[in-house]
Design an enzyme around this catalytic site. Structure first.
Site: not given
Ligand code: AMP
Ligand code: MG
Length: 484
Positions: A91-92, A112, A124-125, A175, A182, A251
């Site tokens: 997502g980002r 990232k 917001d990505g 990264r 995963r 994940d």
């Molecule tokens: P994480 O907690 O980093 O493992 O992320 C869990 C999910 O949320 C993943 O699909 C990420 O890509 C998404 N995600 C986390 N932060 C953001 C963000 N700021 N914008 C979009 N997607 C996000």
């Molecule tokens: Mg993650």
């Protein structure tokens, strides 16, 4: 602009079926400024920065200029988050592709914080500077502790703000990973219920990560065993150095056995098996002592995805997979015992060692002793606050340990050598991490860089470490947040 830093891209993942990913480019940023560049890692990857300016590097590691030959994508995946199944995906993050080194080793290069994708949901990505600097320094620490991990190659400030509860400086982390596949990637593909896709993906993973399994009769079963072994090694290593990952959702578990997705992770100081730092982990699902149990749980989710590949008879398939999952406890216990024995300088197997080890841990727990420093004390390393070790019960335990050491063959040197390899003298102390991140966000990177250097030699005893070994004098419980 000079874009040639010796990238050598291939894009095998992006050649997989469209359903596995979205073709997308990083969203360019306003005013990128390179803050960190991992020169050692870059050199191991055969990258070359000789004829390039800092401004050009800033553009490259912000994704404003894309490397020749890259074919960027966002990867689709799913995952059990705190036990609940969800469709996720990058997502980002953007995967630029795979860089091949001179020796043809393949590494994912991923940004990232590089902007929205179709998997962004309400996000917001983007990423804030603090969490990206945090991931960079802790993953470096884990790497130098000799634990498999993804690495940070660069951190760039975007010159844009991200809005969390307050506006924060934005950043992008580059990264490097042996891949970003995963358990959740398998779950995503299995949930689509197209057996042909699962087969294509499985063959890809075997080719990329476990090619030596190709000659086995039941490759899927061997694969499950191999991932289980890798994950046991990983979690035993985390336990060894008191690392609490904090968000072991499926994940966030890599098929390659690398530590991945540094969000609310932190290192335990005073020994308490129930240690949890993450503010959202209310039930302690991912507490220090639960990490092996959760590893097994996650592996069972992987096993479920593999059922159609193990045997055409579903019942037989489930039976075979269950046997492997059920081998977890015994294997873990053996590996954990071996690791703890090594921490105490014991190389010979003695059934009674279990009591010696558990009694030490119980003493540490009861007396709120620092886990890392207790092993330092046993190695005769100078540490502050060693009064606790004058405790009567500790002394009795120490005598037992010293008696046990006598059973080792060439005791002295060998035992000390073993201990020195397994007991870090410095770990990233939580208050130190906070202190250097605060300074870095106020534009003073010096303390951060100093800590980074210290953490590159976690096993070597030297002057000037005191400040990095001492616990915080704050009574407040350390809390972490999912790094966005
Ligand atoms: P994480 O907690 O980093 O493992 O992320 C869990 C999910 O949320 C993943 O699909 C990420 O890509 C998404 N995600 C986390 N932060 C953001 C963000 N700021 N914008 C979009 N997607 C996000
Ligand atoms: Mg993650």
């Amino acid at each position: 602009m000079n874009r040639n830093i010796n990238w050598n891209f291939d894009n095998s993942y992006s050649r997989l079926p469209n359903a596995f990913k979205e073709n997308i480019k990083p969203v360019s940023v306003k005013n990128p400024e390179l803050l960190l560049l991992n020169e050692k890692l870059a050199s191991d990857l055969n990258l070359n920065f000789e004829n390039i300016t800092k401004d050009e590097l800033s553009e490259i590691f912000a994704g404003n200029v894309l490397p020749k030959g890259s074919n960027s994508i966002a990867q689709a995946y799913a995952g059990h988050q705190f036990g609940h199944f969800t469709m996720l995906g990058d997502g980002r993050a953007t995967l630029l592709g795979e860089h091949l080194t001179n020796k043809k080793k393949r590494y994912d290069i991923q940004f990232k914080g590089s902007g929205k994708t179709s998997f962004s949901r309400n996000g917001d990505g983007r990423a804030a500077l603090g969490p990206m600097l945090r991931e960079y320094i802790i993953s470096e620490a884990i790497n130098y502790l000799n634990i498999p991990t993804t690495r940070g190659l660069a951190v760039v400030k975007t010159g844009e703000q991200v809005f969390r509860e307050i506006p924060l400086p934005g950043a992008i982390l580059t990264r490097v990973a042996s891949s970003h596949i995963r358990v959740g990637t398998f779950q995503y593909i299995a949930a689509r219920e197209h057996e042909s896709e699962l087969k294509i993906f499985f063959d890809y993973v075997i080719n990329r990560h476990y090619p030596h399994l190709k000659d086995f009769e039941n490759i899927a079963l061997e694969f499950l065993k191999a991932v289980l072994d890798k994950q046991i090694d990983l979690v035993v290593n985390w336990m060894r150095v008191s690392f609490v990952h904090g968000v072991m959702n499926t994940d966030n578990m890599s098929i390659s056995g690398e530590t991945i997705d540094y969000g609310p992770c932190a290192f335990m100081d005073t020994y308490d098996p129930q240690t949890v730092f993450s503010s959202i982990d209310k039930m302690g699902r991912y507490a220090y002592c639960n990490q092996p149990i959760i590893t097994k749980w996650n592996l069972a989710r992987l096993a479920e995805c593999l059922i159609p590949l193990i045997d055409t008879n579903q019942n037989k398939s489930i039976e075979l997979a269950t046997d492997i999952i059920n081998s977890f406890e015994k294997k873990y216990e053996e590996k954990w015992m071996e690791m703890m024995r090594h921490k105490l300088g014991l190389s010979i197997l003695d059934e009674k060692d279990k009591f010696l080890i558990l009694d030490l841990l119980t003493w540490m727990h009861q007396h709120k002793a620092d886990y890392t420093n207790t092993f330092c004390y046993l190695m005769n390393e100078k540490i502050q606050n060693d009064k606790i070790y004058t405790d009567y019960h500790f002394k009795i335990w120490k005598n037992r340990w010293q008696e046990r050491l006598k059973k080792e063959k060439n005791i002295q040197e060998k035992s000390i050598e073993l201990m020195k390899k397994n007991n870090p003298i410095v770990i990233p102390r939580n208050h130190k991490i906070e202190e250097v991140l605060k300074a870095a966000q106020e534009d003073n990177l010096k303390p951060y860089l100093r800590l980074l250097e210290i953490l590159k030699k976690p096993y070597s005893s030297r002057e000037g470490l005191r400040d990095y070994q001492t616990l915080s004098n704050s009574n407040e419980k350390y809390k972490t947040f999912c790094g966005t």
